[in-house]
Design a protein around this motif. Structure first.
Motif, PDB file in Angstrom:
ATOM      1  N   GLU A   1     -62.362   3.621  84.411  1.00  0.00           N
ATOM      2  CA  GLU A   1     -62.464   3.559  85.860  1.00  0.00           C
ATOM      3  C   GLU A   1     -63.855   3.093  86.288  1.00  0.00           C
ATOM      4  OE1 GLU A   1     -61.510   3.784  89.862  1.00  0.00           O
ATOM      5  OE2 GLU A   1     -60.251   3.740  88.061  1.00  0.00           O
ATOM      6  N   LYS A   2     -64.878   3.556  85.580  1.00  0.00           N
ATOM      7  CA  LYS A   2     -66.231   3.117  85.913  1.00  0.00           C
ATOM      8  C   LYS A   2     -66.385   1.614  85.676  1.00  0.00           C
ATOM      9  CE  LYS A   2     -71.056   4.260  84.936  1.00  0.00           C
ATOM     10  NZ  LYS A   2     -71.986   5.084  84.114  1.00  0.00           N
ATOM     11  N   TRP A   3     -65.822   1.116  84.566  1.00  0.00           N
ATOM     12  CA  TRP A   3     -65.881  -0.327  84.287  1.00  0.00           C
ATOM     13  C   TRP A   3     -65.093  -1.125  85.332  1.00  0.00           C
ATOM     14  CZ3 TRP A   3     -61.568  -3.346  83.009  1.00  0.00           C
ATOM     15  CH2 TRP A   3     -61.844  -4.676  82.653  1.00  0.00           C
ATOM     16  N   ARG A   4     -63.925  -0.627  85.738  1.00  0.00           N
ATOM     17  CA  ARG A   4     -63.104  -1.335  86.723  1.00  0.00           C
ATOM     18  C   ARG A   4     -63.798  -1.412  88.068  1.00  0.00           C
ATOM     19  NH1 ARG A   4     -60.336  -0.823  90.974  1.00  0.00           N
ATOM     20  NH2 ARG A   4     -60.989   1.366  91.103  1.00  0.00           N
ATOM     21  N   SER A   5     -64.431  -0.304  88.492  1.00  0.00           N
ATOM     22  CA  SER A   5     -65.113  -0.318  89.791  1.00  0.00           C
ATOM     23  C   SER A   5     -66.320  -1.268  89.762  1.00  0.00           C
ATOM     24  CB  SER A   5     -65.553   1.097  90.156  1.00  0.00           C
ATOM     25  OG  SER A   5     -66.452   1.612  89.189  1.00  0.00           O
ATOM     26  N   GLU A   6     -67.053  -1.298  88.676  1.00  0.00           N
ATOM     27  CA  GLU A   6     -68.188  -2.218  88.587  1.00  0.00           C
ATOM     28  C   GLU A   6     -67.727  -3.671  88.590  1.00  0.00           C
ATOM     29  OE1 GLU A   6     -70.251  -1.140  85.090  1.00  0.00           O
ATOM     30  OE2 GLU A   6     -71.120   0.722  85.924  1.00  0.00           O
ATOM     31  N   GLU A   7     -66.638  -3.989  87.886  1.00  0.00           N
ATOM     32  CA  GLU A   7     -66.119  -5.352  87.873  1.00  0.00           C
ATOM     33  C   GLU A   7     -65.584  -5.753  89.244  1.00  0.00           C
ATOM     34  OE1 GLU A   7     -66.119  -7.727  85.534  1.00  0.00           O
ATOM     35  OE2 GLU A   7     -67.389  -6.426  84.291  1.00  0.00           O
ATOM     36  N   GLU A   8     -64.957  -4.817  89.925  1.00  0.00           N
ATOM     37  CA  GLU A   8     -64.423  -5.114  91.258  1.00  0.00           C
ATOM     38  C   GLU A   8     -65.554  -5.390  92.239  1.00  0.00           C
ATOM     39  OE1 GLU A   8     -61.364  -3.156  94.568  1.00  0.00           O
ATOM     40  OE2 GLU A   8     -61.858  -2.091  92.705  1.00  0.00           O
ATOM     41  N   GLN A   9     -66.605  -4.596  92.183  1.00  0.00           N
ATOM     42  CA  GLN A   9     -67.753  -4.857  93.056  1.00  0.00           C
ATOM     43  C   GLN A   9     -68.401  -6.202  92.735  1.00  0.00           C
ATOM     44  OE1 GLN A   9     -70.429  -1.571  92.741  1.00  0.00           O
ATOM     45  NE2 GLN A   9     -69.002  -0.087  93.658  1.00  0.00           N
ATOM     46  N   ARG A  10     -68.484  -6.535  91.460  1.00  0.00           N
ATOM     47  CA  ARG A  10     -69.069  -7.821  91.093  1.00  0.00           C
ATOM     48  C   ARG A  10     -68.215  -8.983  91.598  1.00  0.00           C
ATOM     49  NH1 ARG A  10     -68.257 -11.475  87.329  1.00  0.00           N
ATOM     50  NH2 ARG A  10     -66.614 -10.219  86.381  1.00  0.00           N
ATOM     51  N   ILE A  11     -66.878  -8.856  91.500  1.00  0.00           N
ATOM     52  CA  ILE A  11     -65.989  -9.923  91.972  1.00  0.00           C
ATOM     53  C   ILE A  11     -66.076 -10.057  93.488  1.00  0.00           C
ATOM     54  CG2 ILE A  11     -63.562 -10.595  92.182  1.00  0.00           C
ATOM     55  CD1 ILE A  11     -63.122  -9.357  89.416  1.00  0.00           C
ATOM     56  N   ASN A  12     -66.074  -8.921  94.189  1.00  0.00           N
ATOM     57  CA  ASN A  12     -66.123  -8.978  95.651  1.00  0.00           C
ATOM     58  C   ASN A  12     -67.445  -9.549  96.157  1.00  0.00           C
ATOM     59  OD1 ASN A  12     -63.540  -7.876  95.912  1.00  0.00           O
ATOM     60  ND2 ASN A  12     -64.335  -5.764  95.939  1.00  0.00           N
ATOM     61  N   SER A  13     -68.501  -9.355  95.403  1.00  0.00           N
ATOM     62  CA  SER A  13     -69.801  -9.849  95.855  1.00  0.00           C
ATOM     63  C   SER A  13     -70.091 -11.285  95.415  1.00  0.00           C
ATOM     64  CB  SER A  13     -70.912  -8.934  95.337  1.00  0.00           C
ATOM     65  OG  SER A  13     -70.927  -8.920  93.921  1.00  0.00           O
ATOM     66  N   SER A  14     -69.345 -11.792  94.445  1.00  0.00           N
ATOM     67  CA  SER A  14     -69.660 -13.118  93.901  1.00  0.00           C
ATOM     68  C   SER A  14     -68.689 -14.209  94.340  1.00  0.00           C
ATOM     69  CB  SER A  14     -69.688 -13.047  92.371  1.00  0.00           C
ATOM     70  OG  SER A  14     -68.430 -12.625  91.873  1.00  0.00           O
ATOM     71  N   VAL A  15     -67.402 -13.939  94.427  1.00  0.00           N
ATOM     72  CA  VAL A  15     -66.402 -14.974  94.764  1.00  0.00           C
ATOM     73  C   VAL A  15     -65.620 -14.540  95.976  1.00  0.00           C
ATOM     74  CG1 VAL A  15     -66.213 -15.809  92.384  1.00  0.00           C
ATOM     75  CG2 VAL A  15     -64.763 -13.938  93.154  1.00  0.00           C
ATOM     76  N   VAL A  16     -64.970 -15.540  96.638  1.00  0.00           N
ATOM     77  CA  VAL A  16     -64.143 -15.297  97.822  1.00  0.00           C
ATOM     78  C   VAL A  16     -62.913 -16.190  97.736  1.00  0.00           C
ATOM     79  CG1 VAL A  16     -66.083 -14.632  99.290  1.00  0.00           C
ATOM     80  CG2 VAL A  16     -65.460 -17.031  99.096  1.00  0.00           C
ATOM     81  N   GLY A  17     -61.925 -15.851  98.581  1.00  0.00           N
ATOM     82  CA  GLY A  17     -60.745 -16.698  98.707  1.00  0.00           C
ATOM     83  C   GLY A  17     -59.826 -16.579  97.511  1.00  0.00           C
ATOM     84  N   ALA A  18     -59.263 -17.774  97.107  1.00  0.00           N
ATOM     85  CA  ALA A  18     -58.289 -17.794  96.022  1.00  0.00           C
ATOM     86  C   ALA A  18     -58.926 -17.385  94.698  1.00  0.00           C
ATOM     87  CB  ALA A  18     -57.684 -19.194  95.898  1.00  0.00           C
TER      88      ALA A  18
END
Length: 741
Positions: free
Chosen positions: A360-377
């Protein structure tokens, strides 16, 4: 002339002493008798000196033949007297100049018979009383043997006073004494025996052997010193005696000066020059200087001792700090190693919770990284890929969990059988552990051993057939569907084994037999000892009282299937709680469990009857740490949960949620040394701790089992700072207290 006069006086004195001595005792070497005391060392020394003096004297014409005969007659000889007809032998030393009559008188006194009835014979003939031993041919320092008989043996029999068994040693011995470099002299010594038994005057007596050990002071006479001719034990020695006596100086003293008509000599006069006059101030100054010097050295010595003590205390303190730091570092390394081992090889539910928490800790960190780095499709594609990776990891953890449960199955079954076959145990009044076997435990032990033999894989065909026959006879004692199925499977395996089927082909059949036999063992009708280990009780009344509805799976389960918690009602079972944690929160409670375990161990050492730490569960400790103390140390704000511990706020009071403080392990030792917290800490810090205690008291006051331990005394006045407010729940895992809503 004076020397001759002194020798004459000494000779007269010796003659007078010889007149007073009994016959036979006037010689230098006195014949010793059994009823007389032995000669002292002084007398022996005098006799030896006299003999040496006589040997050194040259032949003189004054020495007559009569004196020579007297000297020879004074020599001693050993006389052995045989009592006829008893045959007892008496040995004594006599002067060869004595007559037979004197010998009779001595023997009569020894045997306590009249001297008239005694007859002495030598070589078969009676000896005359007027003859002496020298006339009978006895030589100086020689020996002879005589017979002694009684003329009236019926009235006066000859018997020795001492029984023969007491005569363990001879009466007379001859000792060879060296008197000079090459001169030796033979001395006849008679052994004295006590005339009667010595009285017991104090000591110890052995209770087994009867040996007596006497006190030396009670059995030995006091050695008296030589008489000095002065009365020392007198009352006058303690009495003051006053007397008046005139004294005259040895030198004439006068104050007469030289004058007209008077001359005084000045030969003995001395010229005295006056020295330095020492005033009182100078004397006191010198004394003060000496005192100051002594005080300086004394204070220096005391200061060196104090410095050495402080240095040793400092070294001991530094050593203790190093040991504590090393212990903390080792404990930290052990925690990291244990956590790493649990990640790599999980075996328990807590280990898998740790894996899900890391996932869960790894998933939350990856999700924050994705939300902060890429957008859209691209963001949606990255999130879909993240979801697929998470699904694969969850599946891998699930497969590993199934494999672990399969591997632990045999261990669980073995533990269950060992518990059922264990004897009853209890502690006696003296602390010894007592064990007792009943018929049910013996039956459970037999079934356990048979189950272990059935599950053996590498066995011979004959041993397998014997085990199957034992199993068949065991289950046929009870008639039911399970036993019939077991018997049918046993017959089928025996038939296949006789046909030569290989063991690999029979593995499934043997597994079915083992499973059915385990079901047979778990039946209380066949094995009564397992009734206490089954989750479902056999008594319906107990079953109705201990059943609760699970709000998750909607099943009625016993209380043992629910997670115990003092602050939460039994709403969901442990399986539903675990599934919910895996699917949603994915929390790891191992750190809170270790904090609770350490708290219980510390309080057990301080006070054994403190019950509050044992009433709290992991969820209660979690609420205290996360909600009340915000998962941080109260002093320095450390947020490492593996380094936080609960200790007492006031060390003289028992630990409770309203008398505790959350600190790091480094801060615990310093806090426990504080005697009065109100003097050691600031007022603002004390009010903050009191506020947290109030929140904990308000939360646990809603629990019935904890309310009876609440302190009824009013809370310390905190001004207007203690305001009831809603507690924000950042994690969303706990609800706020009802009184704060």
């Amino acid at each position: 002339m004076s020397e001759q006069r002194e020798s004459d006086e000494l000779q007269d004195t010796d003659n007078e002493e010889e007149r007073n001595l009994p016959p036979g005792a006037r010689t230098t070497e006195t014949p010793l008798e059994s009823d007389t005391e032995p000669a002292s060392d002084g007398e022996e020394a005098e006799s030896m000196e006299e003999a040496e003096t006589q040997a050194d004297l040259p032949d003189d014409s004054d020495v007559t033949e009569t004196q020579r005969k007297e000297n020879v007659g004074n020599s001693t000889a050993t006389v052995k007297v045989v009592l006829v007809p008893e045959g007892h032998v008496m040995t004594a030393a006599f002067a060869i100049g004595l007559s037979i009559l004197e010998l009779k008188l001595h023997l009569a006194s020894e045997l306590r018979v009249p001297a008239e009835v005694l007859q002495i014979s030598l070589d078969g003939r009676v000896v005359s009383e007027q003859q002496s031993l020298m006339e009978l041919g006895v030589r100086p320092n020689g020996s002879t043997r005589m017979e002694l008989s009684s003329s009236d043996p019926k009235t006066f029999p000859l018997r020795p006073l001492r029984p023969p068994e007491q005569d363990n040693m001879p009466d007379v011995i001859t000792v060879r004494v060296q008197t000079d470099a090459d001169v030796f002299q033979e001395v006849v010594v008679e052994i004295e025996r006590p005339p009667q038994q010595k009285a017991f005057l104090g000591g110890y007596r052995h209770s087994v052997t009867g040996a007596e050990y006497h006190h030396a002071t009670a059995q030995t006479q006091r050695k008296r010193g030589p008489d000095r001719g002065v009365l020392v034990f007198s009352r006058d020695t303690q009495t003051v005696e006053l007397k008046t006596q005139d004294q005259q100086c040895p030198v004439s003293v006068s104050t007469q000066m030289t004058g007209v008509g008077c001359y005084v000599s000045c030969v003995t006069d001395k010229l005295v020059a006056p020295g330095h006059y020492l005033t009182a101030d100078e004397y006191h100054d010198r004394r003060l200087t000496a005192v100051i010097t002594l005080q300086a050295f004394a204070r220096r010595w005391l200061a060196r001792g104090e410095v050495c003590r402080l240095r040793s205390d400092r070294e001991r303190r530094l050593t203790w700090q190093q040991l504590q730091e090393r212990r903390r570092r080792q404990e930290k390394e052990d925690q990291l190693s244990d956590r790493r081992q649990r990640w790599m090889n999980p075996q328990r539910k807590e280990d898998f919770n740790l894996l899900y928490h890391a996932l869960e800790k790894w998933r939350s960190e990856e999700e924050q990284r994705i939300n902060s780095s890429v957008v859209g499709a691209e963001r949606k594609a990255a999130l879909c890929l993240l979801l697929e990776q998470e699904t694969q990891l969850i599946a891998a953890i699930g497969r590993h969990r199934i494999a672990v449960e399969h591997n632990n199955y045999d261990k669980v079954v073995r533990t269950f059988l060992n518990k059922s076959a264990a004897p009853h145990q209890w502690r006696s009044s003296d602390g010894r552990l007592l064990e007792m076997d009943s018929e049910h435990t013996i039956r459970a032990r037999e079934l356990r051993d048979l189950y272990n033999e059935v599950n053996l894989s590498a066995v011979t065909r004959e041993k397998r057939l014997r085990v199957l026959m034992d199993l068949k006879h065991t289950v046929k004692e009870h008639e039911c569907q399970v036993t019939r199925d077991v018997v049918d499977l046993i017959d089928r395996e025996v038939d296949l084994m006789t046909r030569g089927v290989k063991a690999n082909s029979l593995e499934g059949l043997r597994k079915r037999i083992s499973t059915l036999f385990l079901q047979f063992i778990k039946t209380p009708a066949f094995n009564p000892e397992v009734a206490k280990l089954l989750k479902v009780p056999q008594n319906p009344s107990t079953l109705r009282k201990d059943m609760f509805l699970c709000s998750g799976c909607q099943r009625y389960l016993s209380s043992s299937d629910f997670s115990p918690c003092a602050s939460v009602r039994l709403s969901r079972c442990a399986d539903c709680t675990g599934l919910d944690n895996i699917g949603r929160a994915r929390d790891d409670s191992s750190c809170y469990k270790s904090i609770l375990k350490r708290l219980r161990a510390d309080e057990q050492l301080l006070r054994e009857d403190n019950k509050i730490p044992f009433l709290l569960q992991v969820e209660d400790v979690r609420y205290l740490i996360e909600v009340v103390w915000a998962s941080r140390s109260a002093l320095h704000g450390s947020s490492d949960l593996y380094n936080l511990v609960f200790v007492r706020w006031e060390r003289d009071s028992d630990w409770s949620p309203w008398n505790c403080i959350l600190l790091s392990k480094e801060e615990t030792a310093a806090h426990l040394e504080v005697e009065d917290v109100h003097r050691a800490y600031e007022t603002t810090f004390i009010r903050g701790i009191a506020h947290k205690h109030t929140l904990a008291r308000r939360h646990f006051s809603q629990i019935n089992i904890m309310s009876e331990y609440l302190n009824n005394r009013p809370t310390d006045a905190l001004g207007n700072q203690l305001v009831s407010k809603t507690i924000p729940m950042a994690t969303g895992k706990h609800s706020a207290p009802a009184s704060a809503r």
